[in-house]
Design a protein around this motif. Structure first.
Motif: not given
Length: 196
Positions: A95-106, A108-123
């Motif tokens: 929803i926020d991406i769509e709002k930014w696109a409307d505000e900036q006159g951009v 959106i061609i496509s939005i593609y999400s991938q599989s969930i991944m994990t990362e260690n940040i500060a333990e």
């Protein structure tokens, strides 16, 4: 003066006399070792305990003197939890991406999400969802879109940008540039619970 032993029935030689003295000295040191060693170990343990108490005292004094820092830490923790929520909330992000696109006159061609991944940040283990977003617009409007993404209230990380001239001649005047954005949207795993 020669010492006579009833067992040997003869006087001791100098060499035997020295051996007896050395043996007696060894027995004395051996006895002293068994008398004083437990006391030395006990004293060493007492020193360690005293050091631990001293360290605890310094820590408690620091906490007591800087009690206001605890309140600041709670505020910071609460702020981090807002920036890295406990759920994915992908729909809110879209929803926020769509709002930014409307505000900036951009467009959106496509939005593609991938599989969930994990990362260690500060333990701390955090999850993230990689997205690939393709948008079209003028150079300034694309910059405005990226600026809003960089100032997003949630923590995300822009992994890459690829800017190409638009290939579609029918919309080239209106949308001269095509931008591919690779971004990671972070959130906390569901088993981590914070109280604030």
């Amino acid at each position: 003066m020669k010492v006579q032993w009833s067992i040997l029935n003869r006087p001791l030689t100098k060499r035997e006399h020295k051996l007896v003295i050395a043996f007696t000295i060894c027995l004395i040191f051996y006895g002293l070792y068994f008398i004083f060693y437990p006391k030395v170990i006990g004293l060493s343990n007492l020193r360690k305990q005293l050091q631990e108490v001293t360290n605890s005292k310094v820590t408690y004094r620091r906490l007591y003197e800087n009690h206001n820092n605890y309140k600041a830490a709670v505020v910071r923790s609460s702020d981090i939890i807002k920036k890295v929520p406990n759920n994915k909330d992908v729909s809110g992000f879209l929803i926020d991406i769509e709002k930014w696109a409307d505000e900036q006159g951009v467009t959106i061609i496509s939005i593609y999400s991938q599989s969930i991944m994990t990362e260690n940040i500060a333990e701390t283990t955090v999850n993230f969802i990689p997205f690939e977003i393709i948008i079209k617009g003028s150079y300034d409007s694309l910059l405005g879109f990226i600026g809003q993404m960089e100032n997003y209230s949630r923590i995300l990380k822009i992994e890459g940008l690829k800017l190409n001239a638009s290939t579609d001649s029918s919309v080239k005047l209106q949308f001269p540039w095509e931008l591919t954005v690779k971004v990671n949207l972070y959130y906390l795993p569901s088993q981590i619970k914070y109280e604030h």
